[in-house]
Design an enzyme around this catalytic site. Structure first.
Site, PDB file in Angstrom:
ATOM      1  N   GLY A 192      11.325 -20.616  16.098  1.00 24.07           N
ATOM      2  CA  GLY A 192      12.052 -21.944  16.383  1.00 24.07           C
ATOM      3  C   GLY A 192      13.402 -21.995  16.754  1.00 24.07           C
ATOM      4  CB  ALA A 193      16.123 -22.236  19.160  1.00 27.35           C
ATOM      5  CG  ASP A 236      13.801 -20.458  22.342  1.00 27.83           C
ATOM      6  OD1 ASP A 236      12.881 -20.966  22.966  1.00 27.83           O
ATOM      7  OD2 ASP A 236      13.757 -20.161  21.235  1.00 27.83           O
ATOM      8  CG  ASN A 291      10.839 -23.942  25.548  1.00 24.92           C
ATOM      9  OD1 ASN A 291      11.352 -23.748  24.656  1.00 24.92           O
ATOM     10  ND2 ASN A 291       9.899 -24.749  25.739  1.00 24.92           N
TER      11      ASN A 291
HETATM   12  O1  MRU Z   1       8.635 -17.839  19.983  1.00 25.58           O
HETATM   13  P1  MRU Z   1       9.065 -19.109  19.595  1.00 25.58           P
HETATM   14  O2  MRU Z   1       7.960 -19.546  18.793  1.00 25.58           O
HETATM   15  O3  MRU Z   1      10.183 -18.940  18.314  1.00 25.58           O
HETATM   16  O4  MRU Z   1       9.422 -20.282  20.727  1.00 25.58           O
HETATM   17  C1  MRU Z   1       9.928 -21.077  20.246  1.00 25.58           C
HETATM   18  C2  MRU Z   1      10.266 -22.043  21.396  1.00 25.58           C
HETATM   19  O5  MRU Z   1       9.951 -21.863  22.594  1.00 25.58           O
HETATM   20  C3  MRU Z   1      10.715 -23.616  20.986  1.00 25.58           C
HETATM   21  O6  MRU Z   1      10.340 -24.316  22.348  1.00 25.58           O
HETATM   22  C4  MRU Z   1      12.261 -23.569  21.021  1.00 25.58           C
HETATM   23  O7  MRU Z   1      12.622 -22.476  20.253  1.00 25.58           O
HETATM   24  C5  MRU Z   1      12.708 -24.772  20.685  1.00 25.58           C
HETATM   25  S1  MRU Z   1      12.506 -25.081  18.957  1.00 25.58           S
HETATM   26  C6  MRU Z   1      13.121 -26.594  18.545  1.00 25.58           C
END
Ligand code: MRU
Length: 347
Positions: free
Chosen positions: A50-51, A239, A249
């Site tokens: 998650g970013a 992201d 995203n």
């Molecule tokens: O691969 P991930 O699970 O890190 O992907 C995360 C996402 O795509 C989320 O939507 C994004 O990081 C936003 S988190 C607030």
């Protein structure tokens, strides 16, 4: 029940403790990460993800590794710069990871005159500041997002942009979390989010625990649900946002935005300002992470499901063009197309 904090410093400040998100919701296991290699592995395998949560983790990781190094002066500056580069290389799309790793490296540089122990303490405080800023930002995103929905709304969400993906509240889930805290009611459709199932495992868990009515649906059900008029809004995180508002995203988000446009369902993207990258003029400048094929063919199955010998293509993110986004919601407000993210950041 509230979601656990995704990462924090160990009591002695020399390690980072995370909840292993790959095991949720079945098992709540905490890991203590002491080396840069362990931290890289935790990011790459999505034990922490998650970013914004990656940004917070980067802060703690840098603080812990710098403290353990015992270095000071120019040696600390060089160590911090190398460590930031190494950790940032683990996942290329979420800008918060590299942004916060390099923020810590810059901080280390500013501490060159201090002895090791005092520099380490200043870096610990910087990492805690990143956490606190993110928590405050996510709350403000939630307040702004609440202006877009009413009690009883049905919201569709993708991947996981909840508390586990941030320091608290989440981004896309923050309005729902705040509303639920205040006694509002929401129905949520959570897409499974193939191949790593962040929606089925993490978002469903967080929203259900917070009191929402939760339905998990397969990623190919969006058009059907929207065509039946079941959905009031789509909420997603992101992201990295380019200067023109194109937003990267989780892979599949772009398709969801196209379907939402077709059926007149508002499609909202939520993010902190720290996810905006003005160096990317448009979405074409955003680097998309490619991941191993086993995630598609075998990771969440008892046995591999695909014929031996076939190939896989597993890009982890896609870019939703700005014109498909009804509004971008940050801690600074709700912004409508066309987007000039530079002006939005200046507000
Ligand atoms: O691969 P991930 O699970 O890190 O992907 C995360 C996402 O795509 C989320 O939507 C994004 O990081 C936003 S988190 C607030």
């Amino acid at each position: 029940m509230t979601s656990p904090v995704s990462s924090r410093l160990s009591p002695d400040g020399g390690a980072v403790i995370i909840i292993d998100q790959t095991l949720l919701p079945g098992e709540e296991k905490y890991l203590t990460l002491e080396t840069a290699g362990e931290m890289y592995e935790a990011i790459y395998t999505l034990r922490v993800r998650g970013a914004p949560a990656l940004g917070v983790f980067a802060g703690y990781a840098m603080a812990a590794l710098c403290k353990k190094s015992g270095l000071s002066g120019k040696a600390l500056t060089d160590f911090a710069a190398k460590t930031a580069e190494y950790l940032s290389s683990s996942r290329p799309t979420a800008v918060n990871l590299s942004r916060m790793a390099y923020r810590m490296a810059e901080k280390a540089k500013s501490l060159e005159a201090l002895p090791a122990a005092r520099a380490a303490e200043a870096l610990r405080l910087e990492a805690e500041a990143i956490f606190t800023e993110d928590a405050e930002t996510c709350r403000a995103i939630g307040e702004n997002g609440l202006t877009l929905i009413k009690d009883g709304f049905t919201v569709m969400t993708y991947c996981n942009a909840g508390p586990l993906a941030t320091s608290k509240y989440g981004t896309a889930l923050s309005p729902l979390m705040l509303g639920l805290e205040r006694g509002m009611h929401f129905r949520a459709y959570c897409f499974e989010t193939r191949p790593l199932l962040q929606g089925a495992r993490l978002t469903a868990w967080e929203l259900y625990n917070a009191g929402a009515e939760v339905n998990v649906v397969c990623d190919n059900m969006a058009a059907s649900l929207m065509s039946e008029g079941l959905i009031d809004a789509v909420f997603v995180g992101c992201d990295r946002v380019a200067k023109n508002g194109d937003a990267a995203n989780k892979i599949g988000t772009h398709g969801l935005a196209i379907i939402a446009k077709r059926f007149g369902v508002p499609f909202y993207v939520f993010c902190p300002s720290t996810t905006v990258d003005l160096k990317c003029k448009t979405g074409r400048d955003i680097v998309i992470e490619n991941r191993p094929g086993e995630e598609i063919g075998s990771l969440y199955f008892e046995k591999p499901v695909t014929p031996r010998g076939v190939g896989f293509y597993n890009p982890s993110f896609d870019v939703t063009p700005a014109e498909l986004i009804s509004a971008i919601v940050t801690e600074k407000g709700v912004f409508r197309y066309p987007y000039d993210m530079e002006r939005i950041l200046d507000k």
